[in-house]
Design a protein around this motif. Structure first.
Motif, short mmCIF file in Angstrom:
data_model
loop_
_atom_site.label_atom_id
_atom_site.label_comp_id
_atom_site.label_asym_id
_atom_site.label_seq_id
_atom_site.Cartn_x
_atom_site.Cartn_y
_atom_site.Cartn_z
N VAL A 274 0.85 -1.18 0.00
CA VAL A 274 0.00 0.00 0.00
C VAL A 274 0.88 1.23 0.00
O VAL A 274 2.07 1.16 0.33
CB VAL A 274 -0.94 0.03 1.22
CG1 VAL A 274 -1.95 -1.09 1.18
CG2 VAL A 274 -0.13 -0.02 2.52
N LYS A 275 0.29 2.35 -0.34
CA LYS A 275 1.04 3.61 -0.36
C LYS A 275 1.20 4.13 1.07
O LYS A 275 0.23 4.22 1.82
CB LYS A 275 0.29 4.64 -1.21
CG LYS A 275 1.07 5.94 -1.39
CD LYS A 275 0.31 6.88 -2.32
CE LYS A 275 1.09 8.16 -2.53
NZ LYS A 275 0.39 9.08 -3.46
N LEU A 322 -4.41 -0.96 5.80
CA LEU A 322 -4.69 -0.87 4.37
C LEU A 322 -5.30 0.50 4.06
O LEU A 322 -6.51 0.69 4.02
CB LEU A 322 -5.61 -2.00 3.93
CG LEU A 322 -4.99 -3.39 4.08
CD1 LEU A 322 -5.94 -4.46 3.58
CD2 LEU A 322 -3.68 -3.47 3.32
N LYS A 323 -4.41 1.47 3.83
CA LYS A 323 -4.81 2.83 3.52
C LYS A 323 -4.66 3.06 2.02
O LYS A 323 -3.60 2.88 1.47
CB LYS A 323 -3.94 3.83 4.29
CG LYS A 323 -4.05 3.70 5.81
CD LYS A 323 -2.96 4.49 6.51
CE LYS A 323 -1.59 3.92 6.24
NZ LYS A 323 -0.53 4.58 7.03
N LYS A 325 -5.40 2.54 -2.12
CA LYS A 325 -5.49 1.41 -3.04
C LYS A 325 -4.33 0.45 -2.83
O LYS A 325 -3.17 0.84 -2.85
CB LYS A 325 -5.48 1.90 -4.49
CG LYS A 325 -5.68 0.80 -5.51
CD LYS A 325 -5.72 1.36 -6.92
CE LYS A 325 -5.92 0.24 -7.95
NZ LYS A 325 -5.92 0.77 -9.33
N MET A 326 -4.65 -0.81 -2.66
CA MET A 326 -3.64 -1.83 -2.45
C MET A 326 -3.05 -2.25 -3.80
O MET A 326 -3.77 -2.44 -4.78
CB MET A 326 -4.25 -3.05 -1.75
CG MET A 326 -3.26 -4.13 -1.40
SD MET A 326 -4.01 -5.38 -0.31
CE MET A 326 -5.36 -5.94 -1.35
N ARG A 327 -1.73 -2.38 -3.83
CA ARG A 327 -1.05 -2.82 -5.05
C ARG A 327 -0.77 -4.31 -4.98
O ARG A 327 -0.04 -4.77 -4.13
CB ARG A 327 0.27 -2.06 -5.22
CG ARG A 327 1.10 -2.58 -6.39
CD ARG A 327 2.49 -1.93 -6.40
NE ARG A 327 3.35 -2.56 -7.38
CZ ARG A 327 4.65 -2.37 -7.44
NH1 ARG A 327 5.24 -1.55 -6.61
NH2 ARG A 327 5.36 -2.98 -8.36
#
Length: 331
Positions: A274-275, A322-323, A325-327
């Motif tokens: 995640v970012k 999980l903040k 969009k998950m990659r």
């Protein structure tokens, strides 16, 4: 660690850190069955990955100490150094009569050549007419492929491996003698790419532990490698280390994925990223360091049984909030 070892030897005695190191690379600690995660074996591989950073003099001192402590399992080594052009690679072949661990040295922050290798993110694959000896080198990260190509072609890596097998086990069969791979950072990337060429040369790859492995192999090849080797390869990543997820989306890991949480606990989980907030990237070097991995691997809380117990019923990504969009890789 290099300076620490020299200091310990200079005062004619084992300091605590060296004593611990010798204990953790006891050949009897190494479980040659890689079908399940093994705490002592992971720690053995991490410590040999650390030794791959050393100079020849200190590796020689360590070998003598190992052979004094464990005379029933005499160890030999070969240290291969390649500093040609923009390349700066080092490989340690650490062998006894029963098995060999090949450790590729990782990125050294003070060595510009290593950063140049790491930064070449574009993907390459073999073209028609490519050198037969390298024809099975997996497509992937251009800088890593070029570094490994030099080690194989210019430093005769395959022949060096065969030579030390014959030296260490005179009765050994090159096709059946067990070979394990490991490495940290850049070294873990080279290890990922080296599995297929190793087997192409009819050498017996039996498993790998990778620490902070960058993305090295294309998604196109990932499924095939996961099917063939994924059950005996372990990718161990610190929870917010940027390096294992840097680069293009067209590359991925293919081993069993273990993440070290911020509390030092390991979980076996799905691979996703995640970012993070900008401020969190300042933790990168601390989290990326091999020492932080060794500390976690050493914890009594990170035995296979305890990792399995806490991973079984948790959420797929227990280490991360999980903040955003998950990659997911290769989806």
């Amino acid at each position: 660690m290099k300076k620490l070892l020299s200091l310990c030897i200079a005062v004619a005695g084992l300091c605590h850190a060296q004593d611990v190191l010798l204990s953790e690379i006891n050949p009897s600690n190494f479980n040659r069955d890689f079908s399940e995660y093994n705490q002592q074996t992971a720690l053995f591989c991490a410590q040999i990955s650390e030794v791959a950073y050393w100079d020849r003099r200190n590796v020689e001192i360590l070998k003598e100490q190992v052979n004094q402590n464990y005379p029933e399992s005499q160890t030999n080594y070969t240290l291969i150094d390649d500093t040609y052009g923009i390349h700066h690679n080092q490989v340690l072949l650490w062998a006894n009569k029963d098995f060999m661990v090949i450790a590729f040295r990782g990125t050294e922050p003070s060595v510009l050549k290593d950063w140049l290798t790491d930064s070449k993110y574009w993907n390459y694959q073999n073209a028609d007419g490519y050198d037969e000896e390298l024809s099975y080198l997996p497509p992937g990260h251009g800088g890593f492929r070029r570094s490994l190509t030099r080690l194989i072609k210019e430093k005769n890596l395959m022949e060096e491996i065969k030579t030390i097998i014959k030296k260490t086990n005179t009765q050994g069969n090159l096709k059946t003698y067990p070979i394990y791979l490991t490495g940290h950072s850049l070294g873990a990337a080279l290890s990922q790419l080296f599995i297929v060429p190793l087997q192409y040369n009819q050498l017996n790859f039996k498993g790998a532990y990778h620490f902070a492995p960058p993305l090295a192999v294309t998604c196109q090849m990932n499924a095939e490698l996961r099917e063939k080797y994924g059950k005996i390869v372990y990718d161990i990543v610190n929870y917010k280390d940027y390096v294992p997820r840097a680069g293009r989306n067209g590359t991925a890991h293919f081993g069993k994925f273990y993440r070290i949480c911020d509390n030092g606990l390991l979980y076996k989980e799905e691979e996703a990223y995640v970012k993070f907030r900008l401020s969190e990237y300042f933790n990168e070097f601390k989290l990326h360091a091999l020492g932080s991995h060794i500390k976690a691997l050493r914890s009594p809380k990170n035995s296979f049984a305890l990792i399995s117990e806490r991973s079984k019923d948790n959420q797929p990504y227990p280490c991360m909030e999980l903040k955003g969009k998950m990659r997911e890789l290769c989806h």
